[in-house]
Design an enzyme around this catalytic site. Structure first.
Site, PDB file in Angstrom:
ATOM      1  N   HIS A 258       0.834  -1.204   0.000  1.00 29.43           N
ATOM      2  CA  HIS A 258       0.000   0.000   0.000  1.00 29.43           C
ATOM      3  C   HIS A 258       0.869   1.256   0.000  1.00 29.43           C
ATOM      4  CE1 HIS A 258      -3.672   2.326   1.196  1.00 29.43           C
ATOM      5  NE2 HIS A 258      -2.745   3.121   1.723  1.00 29.43           N
ATOM      6  N   GLU A 259       1.809   1.331   0.943  1.00 31.47           N
ATOM      7  CA  GLU A 259       2.651   2.521   1.031  1.00 31.47           C
ATOM      8  C   GLU A 259       3.592   2.623  -0.171  1.00 31.47           C
ATOM      9  OE1 GLU A 259       1.743   4.659   3.024  1.00 31.47           O
ATOM     10  OE2 GLU A 259       0.520   3.427   4.363  1.00 31.47           O
ATOM     11  N   HIS A 262       1.885   4.541  -2.791  1.00 31.76           N
ATOM     12  CA  HIS A 262       2.082   5.977  -2.593  1.00 31.76           C
ATOM     13  C   HIS A 262       3.487   6.383  -3.039  1.00 31.76           C
ATOM     14  CE1 HIS A 262      -1.624   6.887  -0.497  1.00 31.76           C
ATOM     15  NE2 HIS A 262      -1.399   5.988   0.433  1.00 31.76           N
ATOM     16  N   GLU A 288      -4.414   8.043  -3.076  1.00 32.66           N
ATOM     17  CA  GLU A 288      -4.930   6.776  -2.535  1.00 32.66           C
ATOM     18  C   GLU A 288      -5.274   5.794  -3.644  1.00 32.66           C
ATOM     19  OE1 GLU A 288      -5.676   4.375   0.830  1.00 32.66           O
ATOM     20  OE2 GLU A 288      -4.641   6.293   0.567  1.00 32.66           O
TER      21      GLU A 288
END
Length: 488
Positions: A258-259, A262, A288
């Protein structure tokens, strides 16, 4: 002789030096700062925030901006800079400094309150930050409600009324889908083998996965924190964080993916434009979309685990006898849970609906801070059919309010909607679909670099989605994705 736009770029670079210095000590605060250093760190962050703000609202900045506008050079960039300048000039420097200090102290108070499940100790900080948020909204101005001014900080062009309309339409469909997905998962009762999953092995595996997606470790790193995040300390210095559970390696892994989503966005922004709208993310909803696309559409897919389950078994021997179908049933297991960051795709958006409703009421003064725990539990019971056993698993679980992030939460669901629409458009290209089928993601990343990352914040979020996909932003791709994954 330098042009007005050249002078603007130079001043933007100077301001970026200040803001990136603040980002460095903010990252340190969340990772390595000793407990007794927080008071001074709050003062440092307040001072740096005020200095950066002063640079961005200076007369020299305003004059150069007006001169550049009259020359009609780079109109889209200048329109974005004008918007940022006009919003910034409405905020007193004292308020900017006060917010930075309050959020720095608030985050530390939240960490301690969450450990003890003690909302009362965090309540004064939330009162302060809520008051500051209302002050900012009044400085900026708004047509319908103060929440609109806060929301616009994170998602340009969005309004509380539009978000509420979208969420109310989604609510029954999401609840029905989540209930059906949970029921199917209960029947399958799929679980991964128990731990321990040593942290060192998790770190090694997570690093391999992040690198395979395209995350550049010569321009970034992964550290440990209490609440996972990604932050950019410079044009080629992107920091990821995660937290570890020795009983479940997927918790840190999906956090890293997830990160890393980003981080891939940040690494894909034009580095030469750092400090300018053309070198910044378009919005949190677009940001996001990148993290959710990589985490869910890639990281929870069958092709991904066809490649990576054997590698995971090399790091965690208890996985060696697990069949791929059983593993995927566990990865796609849906369950109503108390913690948002650990929620599955089928139930995740319900967490966002809850938070949006509460913080909108907080900003409007319809909900007192002291009543947040009771209101949280009541809303949670309505959406999930269960009540959090304590505040640590309820209203204290998220860091956002402690850092003054009121208006932030709706962007998570907007990100899910954008992720599904962008992924569907990208994989309509046969070469990208073929790469995804083999867990080779460089074609997908190249498509995102061209259609999302390179755009910076010069275009609006809706314009980016519309241009990349050929369609208006819509929830239909997301709902279709969830139905295929959980109900087919």
């Amino acid at each position: 002789m330098s042009t007005a736009l050249d002078r603007l770029r130079a001043m933007a670079r100077e301001r970026a030096m200040v803001s990136s210095a603040a980002a460095v000590i903010g990252w340190d605060q969340e990772t390595y700062l000793p407990d007794k250093g927080h008071a001074w760190r709050a003062e440092q962050l307040g001072w740096l925030s005020e200095r950066g703000h002063e640079l961005g609202i200076s007369a020299a900045w305003g004059d150069a901006l007006a001169e550049a506008e009259s020359a009609a050079d780079s109109p889209a960039l200048l329109a974005a800079m004008r918007r940022d300048f006009d919003r910034a000039t409405k905020l007193p420097g004292e308020l900017v400094a006060r917010e930075a200090q309050a959020s720095s102290l608030g985050k530390q108070a939240w960490v301690e309150a969450r450990k003890k499940s003690d909302f009362a100790s965090f309540m004064p900080h939330l009162e302060t930050l809520l008051g500051i948020a209302r002050e900012k909204a009044e400085c900026w101005g708004y047509e319908a409600e103060a929440y609109d001014a806060l929301l616009d900080t994170y998602e340009r062009g969005a309004t509380a009324a539009n978000i509420a309309t979208l969420f109310e339409a989604l609510r029954p469909r999401l609840r029905d889908l989540a209930a059906a997905a949970v029921e199917r998962s209960v029947a399958r009762d799929a679980k991964l083998p128990g731990g321990p999953y040593p942290i060192a092995a998790q770190q090694a595996f997570n690093g391999k996965v992040a690198a395979s997606l395209g995350f550049d470790f010569e321009g970034g790193r992964i550290d440990t924190t209490s609440h996972p995040f990604c932050t950019t300390l410079g044009p080629r210095d992107v920091r990821l964080t995660t937290r570890y559970d020795e009983n479940d390696f997927t918790s840190s892994l999906f956090g890293v993916i997830h990160e890393a989503g980003h981080g891939l966005y940040e690494q894909g922004l034009p580095g030469t434009e750092f400090g300018l709208p053309s070198g910044e993310a378009a919005s949190l909803g677009i940001h996001e979309s990148q993290s959710r696309l990589w985490e869910n559409h890639v990281g929870r897919s069958w092709p991904f685990w066809e490649k990576w389950l054997p590698v995971a078994a090399e790091h965690f021997p208890q996985l060696a006898t697990v069949e791929l179908a059983d593993f995927m049933a566990a990865v796609h297991r849906a369950a109503f849970s108390f913690i948002r960051v650990e929620a599955d795709e089928a139930t995740y958006d319900l967490h966002i609906l809850l938070r949006f409703g509460l913080e909108r009421r907080l900003v409007a003064g319809e909900l007192a801070v002291k009543d947040v725990p009771a209101a949280w539990n009541e809303s949670f019971e309505d959406l999930f059919g269960m009540t959090p056993p304590d505040d640590a698993q309820g209203c204290l679980q998220d860091i956002h309010w402690s850092m003054g992030g009121l208006g932030y939460f709706p962007t998570y669901t907007l990100g899910n909607l954008n992720a599904a629409q962008l992924f569907a458009a990208a994989t309509a290209d046969e070469s990208i679909a073929a790469g995804v089928a083999k867990a080779e993601y460089s074609p997908l990343l190249a498509w995102l670099r061209k259609n999302v990352h390179s755009k910076g914040a010069v275009m609006t979020p809706a314009e980016i989605v519309r241009e990349a996909t050929g369609k208006e932003p819509s929830p239909e791709a997301h709902l279709a994705h969830l139905a295929r994954r959980y109900l087919a």
